[in-house]
Design an enzyme around this catalytic site. Structure first.
Site, mmCIF file in Angstrom:
data_model
loop_
_atom_site.group_PDB
_atom_site.id
_atom_site.type_symbol
_atom_site.label_atom_id
_atom_site.label_comp_id
_atom_site.label_asym_id
_atom_site.label_seq_id
_atom_site.Cartn_x
_atom_site.Cartn_y
_atom_site.Cartn_z
ATOM 1 C CB SER A 7 -3.196 -5.337 -5.257
ATOM 2 O OG SER A 7 -3.909 -4.814 -6.367
ATOM 3 C CE1 TYR B 210 0.776 -1.920 -6.040
ATOM 4 C CE2 TYR B 210 -0.789 -3.030 -7.477
ATOM 5 C CZ TYR B 210 -0.506 -2.378 -6.296
ATOM 6 O OH TYR B 210 -1.495 -2.187 -5.368
#
Length: 261
Positions: free
Chosen positions: A152, A166
């Site tokens: 990401s 995350y």
């Protein structure tokens, strides 16, 4: 130069984790449309079977559901054992399954941090490790297999949301990919990371619903990602075109990362 087959993944055996929805489904759809034999896995057996059936009907490749809960190590090993009964080798492993948790720093629960890190980082190592015999079964330096880890842009930048686990897991995954690339390349296994920006997925739905216009305004190309964007990048990495790309982190974000530096 064989231009006709430069981006071909026809008949390749592909495993996509988290392949029943979101980015994983987009990737699986692209490989099936390109003629590959695709296996998808997710916790929900019903959804996994439904998506696999739909993708096979679209063809020209095929899609098979192998449901598994990848939070659990024994499920990782069961998944690989099931795949090994069906296939003698694996050309492409797409580690896409992941979890997120958004909560204030003061209230962020320890259990959530462990859950996210386990699925997003630790189990990617576990599954890649378990799949190595399949990945190396017919791979060579001239015709390698491919591990594609879905990271990401939030693993590169500090994200605006309070998604501490995350972001940490994705940053760790990017570095793990580079480490694995250096260790597995001479066995005919390439390891690369794709760092997506905004895509229409279940994980992103609430954020896009609430802040979609703001997010798009900060993306230089003026839109969020499409299935073609993420699937095309995976197909490049899995095809002859990507055989000299190893240890890379490729941002697929329309320029969002550089526009916010």
């Amino acid at each position: 130069m064989d231009i006709k087959n430069l981006f071909s993944v026809k008949d390749k055996v592909v495993l996509v984790t988290g392949g029943s929805r979101g980015i994983g489904e987009m990737i699986a759809t692209g490989f099936v449309a390109a003629g590959a034999n695709v296996y998808i896995t997710s916790r929900s057996a019903d959804v996994c079977e439904k998506v696999a059936k739909q993708l096979t009907e679209k063809g020209p490749g095929r899609c098979v559901a192998l449901p598994a809960d990848l939070q659990k190590l024994d499920e990782v090993h069961r998944l690989v054992a099931e795949l090994s009964k069906r296939e003698k080798h694996l050309d492409v492993l797409v580690n896409n399954a992941g979890a997120n948790w958004n909560e204030s720093f003061h209230d962020y629960p320890d259990a959530a941090f462990e859950k996210v890190l386990n699925l997003n980082l630790k189990r990617i190592f576990s599954l890649t490790q378990a799949c190595l015999p399949l990945l190396t079964a017919k791979a060579s330096v001239s015709d390698p297999s491919s591990v594609i880890n879905i990271g990401s842009i939030d693993g590169i930048r500090p994200p605006p949301q309070e998604t501490y686990a995350y972001a940490a897991s994705k940053g760790g995954l990017h570095h793990l990919s580079r480490h694995l690339a250096g260790k597995l390349g001479d066995q005919g296994v390439l390891v690369n990371t794709i760092a997506p920006g905004a895509f229409p997925s279940k994980m992103m739905k609430a954020t896009l619903d609430n802040f979609g216009d703001i997010i798009i305004s900060k993306i230089p190309v003026g839109r969020i990602g499409t299935p073609e964007d993420i699937a095309g990048t995976c197909i490049y990495l899995a095809s002859r075109a990507g055989h000299y790309t190893n240890g890379a982190t490729i941002t697929v974000d329309g320029g969002a990362l550089i526009s916010n530096l």
